[in-house]
Write a protein that holds these residues in place. Structure first.
Motif, PDB file in Angstrom:
ATOM      1  N   TYR A 107      -5.902   2.647  -0.424  1.00 36.71           N
ATOM      2  CA  TYR A 107      -5.004   3.772  -0.686  1.00 36.71           C
ATOM      3  C   TYR A 107      -5.093   4.215  -2.147  1.00 36.71           C
ATOM      4  O   TYR A 107      -5.245   5.412  -2.436  1.00 36.71           O
ATOM      5  CB  TYR A 107      -3.554   3.397  -0.345  1.00 36.71           C
ATOM      6  CG  TYR A 107      -2.604   4.569  -0.455  1.00 36.71           C
ATOM      7  CD1 TYR A 107      -2.287   5.331   0.662  1.00 36.71           C
ATOM      8  CD2 TYR A 107      -2.023   4.925  -1.678  1.00 36.71           C
ATOM      9  CE1 TYR A 107      -1.430   6.422   0.568  1.00 36.71           C
ATOM     10  CE2 TYR A 107      -1.172   6.008  -1.770  1.00 36.71           C
ATOM     11  CZ  TYR A 107      -0.882   6.752  -0.649  1.00 36.71           C
ATOM     12  OH  TYR A 107      -0.030   7.834  -0.761  1.00 36.71           O
ATOM     13  N   SER A 108      -4.986   3.282  -3.068  1.00 36.36           N
ATOM     14  CA  SER A 108      -4.985   3.629  -4.487  1.00 36.36           C
ATOM     15  C   SER A 108      -6.333   4.184  -4.938  1.00 36.36           C
ATOM     16  O   SER A 108      -6.394   5.011  -5.846  1.00 36.36           O
ATOM     17  CB  SER A 108      -4.611   2.402  -5.328  1.00 36.36           C
ATOM     18  OG  SER A 108      -5.532   1.344  -5.116  1.00 36.36           O
ATOM     19  N   SER A 109      -7.436   3.766  -4.303  1.00 35.43           N
ATOM     20  CA  SER A 109      -8.762   4.225  -4.688  1.00 35.43           C
ATOM     21  C   SER A 109      -9.113   5.590  -4.099  1.00 35.43           C
ATOM     22  O   SER A 109      -9.909   6.327  -4.677  1.00 35.43           O
ATOM     23  CB  SER A 109      -9.824   3.211  -4.261  1.00 35.43           C
ATOM     24  OG  SER A 109      -9.605   1.954  -4.864  1.00 35.43           O
ATOM     25  N   ASN A 110      -8.508   5.927  -2.955  1.00 33.84           N
ATOM     26  CA  ASN A 110      -8.929   7.131  -2.249  1.00 33.84           C
ATOM     27  C   ASN A 110      -7.844   8.190  -2.070  1.00 33.84           C
ATOM     28  O   ASN A 110      -8.180   9.363  -1.834  1.00 33.84           O
ATOM     29  CB  ASN A 110      -9.458   6.752  -0.856  1.00 33.84           C
ATOM     30  CG  ASN A 110     -10.682   5.880  -0.916  1.00 33.84           C
ATOM     31  OD1 ASN A 110     -11.789   6.369  -1.056  1.00 33.84           O
ATOM     32  ND2 ASN A 110     -10.482   4.568  -0.804  1.00 33.84           N
ATOM     33  N   ILE A 111      -6.591   7.799  -2.184  1.00 37.28           N
ATOM     34  CA  ILE A 111      -5.531   8.756  -1.876  1.00 37.28           C
ATOM     35  C   ILE A 111      -4.642   9.056  -3.085  1.00 37.28           C
ATOM     36  O   ILE A 111      -4.452  10.210  -3.463  1.00 37.28           O
ATOM     37  CB  ILE A 111      -4.673   8.256  -0.695  1.00 37.28           C
ATOM     38  CG1 ILE A 111      -5.562   8.133   0.556  1.00 37.28           C
ATOM     39  CG2 ILE A 111      -3.494   9.189  -0.428  1.00 37.28           C
ATOM     40  CD1 ILE A 111      -4.855   7.601   1.771  1.00 37.28           C
ATOM     41  N   GLY A 112      -4.072   8.023  -3.706  1.00 42.75           N
ATOM     42  CA  GLY A 112      -3.205   8.302  -4.840  1.00 42.75           C
ATOM     43  C   GLY A 112      -2.550   7.055  -5.393  1.00 42.75           C
ATOM     44  O   GLY A 112      -2.880   5.929  -5.002  1.00 42.75           O
ATOM     45  N   ASN A 113      -1.621   7.278  -6.322  1.00 48.03           N
ATOM     46  CA  ASN A 113      -0.919   6.165  -6.963  1.00 48.03           C
ATOM     47  C   ASN A 113      -0.088   5.389  -5.950  1.00 48.03           C
ATOM     48  O   ASN A 113       0.528   5.965  -5.047  1.00 48.03           O
ATOM     49  CB  ASN A 113      -0.016   6.677  -8.083  1.00 48.03           C
ATOM     50  CG  ASN A 113      -0.816   7.287  -9.216  1.00 48.03           C
ATOM     51  OD1 ASN A 113      -1.950   6.880  -9.463  1.00 48.03           O
ATOM     52  ND2 ASN A 113      -0.243   8.268  -9.896  1.00 48.03           N
ATOM     53  N   LEU A 114      -0.047   4.080  -6.127  1.00 51.59           N
ATOM     54  CA  LEU A 114       0.688   3.211  -5.202  1.00 51.59           C
ATOM     55  C   LEU A 114       2.116   3.035  -5.722  1.00 51.59           C
ATOM     56  O   LEU A 114       2.466   2.003  -6.297  1.00 51.59           O
ATOM     57  CB  LEU A 114      -0.015   1.865  -5.080  1.00 51.59           C
ATOM     58  CG  LEU A 114       0.394   1.004  -3.886  1.00 51.59           C
ATOM     59  CD1 LEU A 114      -0.017   1.680  -2.584  1.00 51.59           C
ATOM     60  CD2 LEU A 114      -0.252  -0.366  -3.973  1.00 51.59           C
ATOM     61  N   VAL A 115       2.949   4.049  -5.512  1.00 52.11           N
ATOM     62  CA  VAL A 115       4.352   3.966  -5.932  1.00 52.11           C
ATOM     63  C   VAL A 115       5.085   3.011  -5.000  1.00 52.11           C
ATOM     64  O   VAL A 115       4.622   2.731  -3.887  1.00 52.11           O
ATOM     65  CB  VAL A 115       5.005   5.363  -5.907  1.00 52.11           C
ATOM     66  CG1 VAL A 115       4.352   6.260  -6.952  1.00 52.11           C
ATOM     67  CG2 VAL A 115       4.892   6.005  -4.533  1.00 52.11           C
ATOM     68  N   PRO A 116       6.250   2.485  -5.413  1.00 54.52           N
ATOM     69  CA  PRO A 116       6.928   1.446  -4.628  1.00 54.52           C
ATOM     70  C   PRO A 116       7.164   1.788  -3.161  1.00 54.52           C
ATOM     71  O   PRO A 116       6.906   0.962  -2.289  1.00 54.52           O
ATOM     72  CB  PRO A 116       8.251   1.256  -5.384  1.00 54.52           C
ATOM     73  CG  PRO A 116       7.904   1.588  -6.805  1.00 54.52           C
ATOM     74  CD  PRO A 116       6.908   2.707  -6.714  1.00 54.52           C
ATOM     75  N   HIS A 117       7.654   3.010  -2.875  1.00 53.87           N
ATOM     76  CA  HIS A 117       7.980   3.296  -1.474  1.00 53.87           C
ATOM     77  C   HIS A 117       6.720   3.409  -0.617  1.00 53.87           C
ATOM     78  O   HIS A 117       6.739   3.094   0.580  1.00 53.87           O
ATOM     79  CB  HIS A 117       8.827   4.569  -1.363  1.00 53.87           C
ATOM     80  CG  HIS A 117       8.052   5.843  -1.464  1.00 53.87           C
ATOM     81  ND1 HIS A 117       7.720   6.416  -2.669  1.00 53.87           N
ATOM     82  CD2 HIS A 117       7.523   6.658  -0.502  1.00 53.87           C
ATOM     83  CE1 HIS A 117       7.044   7.527  -2.462  1.00 53.87           C
ATOM     84  NE2 HIS A 117       6.902   7.698  -1.160  1.00 53.87           N
ATOM     85  N   ILE A 118       5.586   3.803  -1.220  1.00 52.99           N
ATOM     86  CA  ILE A 118       4.318   3.822  -0.487  1.00 52.99           C
ATOM     87  C   ILE A 118       3.880   2.394  -0.185  1.00 52.99           C
ATOM     88  O   ILE A 118       3.416   2.081   0.912  1.00 52.99           O
ATOM     89  CB  ILE A 118       3.233   4.555  -1.293  1.00 52.99           C
ATOM     90  CG1 ILE A 118       3.562   6.041  -1.405  1.00 52.99           C
ATOM     91  CG2 ILE A 118       1.862   4.366  -0.640  1.00 52.99           C
ATOM     92  CD1 ILE A 118       3.567   6.773  -0.091  1.00 52.99           C
ATOM     93  N   GLY A 119       4.057   1.496  -1.171  1.00 51.15           N
ATOM     94  CA  GLY A 119       3.725   0.091  -0.949  1.00 51.15           C
ATOM     95  C   GLY A 119       4.533  -0.506   0.190  1.00 51.15           C
ATOM     96  O   GLY A 119       4.006  -1.267   1.007  1.00 51.15           O
ATOM     97  N   ASP A 120       5.815  -0.140   0.262  1.00 51.71           N
ATOM     98  CA  ASP A 120       6.657  -0.637   1.356  1.00 51.71           C
ATOM     99  C   ASP A 120       6.164  -0.110   2.700  1.00 51.71           C
ATOM    100  O   ASP A 120       6.102  -0.849   3.693  1.00 51.71           O
ATOM    101  CB  ASP A 120       8.110  -0.216   1.129  1.00 51.71           C
ATOM    102  CG  ASP A 120       8.763  -0.998   0.001  1.00 51.71           C
ATOM    103  OD1 ASP A 120       8.237  -2.066  -0.354  1.00 51.71           O
ATOM    104  OD2 ASP A 120       9.782  -0.536  -0.532  1.00 51.71           O
ATOM    105  N   GLU A 121       5.833   1.196   2.746  1.00 47.69           N
ATOM    106  CA  GLU A 121       5.364   1.791   3.999  1.00 47.69           C
ATOM    107  C   GLU A 121       4.084   1.122   4.476  1.00 47.69           C
ATOM    108  O   GLU A 121       3.915   0.825   5.660  1.00 47.69           O
ATOM    109  CB  GLU A 121       5.130   3.295   3.811  1.00 47.69           C
ATOM    110  CG  GLU A 121       6.402   4.123   3.720  1.00 47.69           C
ATOM    111  CD  GLU A 121       7.205   4.077   5.009  1.00 47.69           C
ATOM    112  OE1 GLU A 121       6.600   3.994   6.088  1.00 47.69           O
ATOM    113  OE2 GLU A 121       8.443   4.110   4.925  1.00 47.69           O
ATOM    114  N   LEU A 122       3.172   0.878   3.541  1.00 50.47           N
ATOM    115  CA  LEU A 122       1.922   0.206   3.912  1.00 50.47           C
ATOM    116  C   LEU A 122       2.189  -1.217   4.384  1.00 50.47           C
ATOM    117  O   LEU A 122       1.536  -1.725   5.304  1.00 50.47           O
ATOM    118  CB  LEU A 122       0.962   0.198   2.719  1.00 50.47           C
ATOM    119  CG  LEU A 122       0.438   1.567   2.271  1.00 50.47           C
ATOM    120  CD1 LEU A 122      -0.412   1.420   1.019  1.00 50.47           C
ATOM    121  CD2 LEU A 122      -0.362   2.237   3.372  1.00 50.47           C
ATOM    122  N   GLY A 123       3.174  -1.860   3.771  1.00 46.64           N
ATOM    123  CA  GLY A 123       3.543  -3.208   4.189  1.00 46.64           C
ATOM    124  C   GLY A 123       4.099  -3.235   5.602  1.00 46.64           C
ATOM    125  O   GLY A 123       3.780  -4.129   6.395  1.00 46.64           O
TER     126      GLY A 123
END
Length: 321
Positions: free
Chosen positions: A201-217
């Protein structure tokens, strides 16, 4: 650091005839529609947390403010709910926790597809015979001196313990029974999968903000990492505005089709491609442009011409010609 595992539910089942339940009717008989609303709000809070909710002074004040009901009325309603077994009396009096057998049963049914679910032994109202069918369940015990530790609910774990004793850690529950804790291995594996997804995600889409990290989790809890990455790739190819939501829709569709691996997904894609090609390449008879523009002689037309000639011949004979 490991991401906190999702415990609560996004929605919960509510029977259409819940107001016909004797316990609910007793609450309504004493507290009116407000009592019914309090019960529903409490269920919403409990399922949002998971399968129980603590009822400390802080929780009481916050709940009262949110539902805009006097705290004394709420506590009176809860006392009656406990008295009529809407919430378990022993757990409430011992731990200050709101839960019930029915709540825990519905919770386990709702989280059956998650990779790992944790429940606390002291709050557990279900029999071990009833919960051992849930292979993703880890029951833990609260101890004031140590952290949560596993309780052995799998009858086969004793056999496995002797085979893999070197790679696991023996611990003791509050009742003095030795158990095997394999949680670190599971956590390590889950964190590795999460790292793969977050890196993509961080390499291809964008910054890994906290709520994105939770969603991916949360996605890791529900789906294989290879499918998550593939869904994110397709969200990128489609230039979706909300790539997480787009990927989640794809993952849900694959789950509904019972596709569990990337190979199965690719095979399903190939089947759709072949079906489309077959339908598109079906032979269609081409009709010439001139078809239907000119009359075609038929036996009926020929018959009409013969009758006319015969009539003309008879007329000449009658006229003496």
């Amino acid at each position: 650091m490991a991401r906190p595992r999702k415990q609560g539910l996004d929605y919960f089942p509510l029977d259409v005839d819940i107001d016909q339940d004797d316990k609910i009717q007793l609450v309504e008989a004493v507290h009116g529609p407000v009592g019914f609303a309090i019960v529903i709000k409490l269920l919403m809070r409990i399922y949002k947390d998971g399968y129980f909710s603590k009822w400390t002074e802080t929780e009481q004040l916050l709940f009262s403010k949110r539902v805009n009901v006097d705290i004394n009325l709420i506590n009176e309603c809860i006392k009656d709910c406990v008295k009529w077994d809407l919430f378990d009396k022993s757990i409430f009096e011992t731990h200050g926790v709101l839960t019930s057998n029915g709540i825990q049963t519905r919770f386990l049914e709702a989280v059956g597809r998650r990779q790992k679910v944790e429940m606390i032994q002291e709050y557990l109202l279900l029999e071990l015979e009833d919960i051992k069918v849930y292979k993703n369940l880890s029951v833990k015990s609260i101890n004031v001196d140590i952290n949560l530790i596993d309780v052995n609910i799998n009858p086969q774990s004793k056999v496995k313990e002797s085979k893999v004793n070197e790679s696991k850690v023996n611990q003791t529950t509050t009742d003095g029974k030795d158990v095997v804790d394999d949680v670190p291995k599971n956590v390590e594996m889950n964190d590795k999968k999460l790292a793969e997804v977050t890196q993509f995600y961080s390499s291809n889409i964008g910054n890994l903000v906290p709520h994105i990290g939770d969603e991916l989790g949360y996605m890791i809890d529900e789906h294989p990492s290879e499918l998550i990455i593939e869904a994110l790739k397709r969200a990128l190819e489609a230039n979706a505005t909300n790539k997480i939501r787009y990927a989640n829709s794809i993952l849900t569709n694959w789950k509904n089709q019972l596709l569990k691996t990337l190979d199965e997904v690719k095979a399903a894609d190939q089947r759709r491609t072949n079906s489309y090609a077959t339908h598109k390449g079906a032979k269609v008879e081409v009709v010439p442009d001139w078809f239907g523009k000119h009359p075609v002689a038929t036996s009926q037309t020929a018959e009409v011409v013969d009758i006319a000639a015969e009539r003309e011949r008879l007329q000449r004979e009658l006229a003496g010609g």
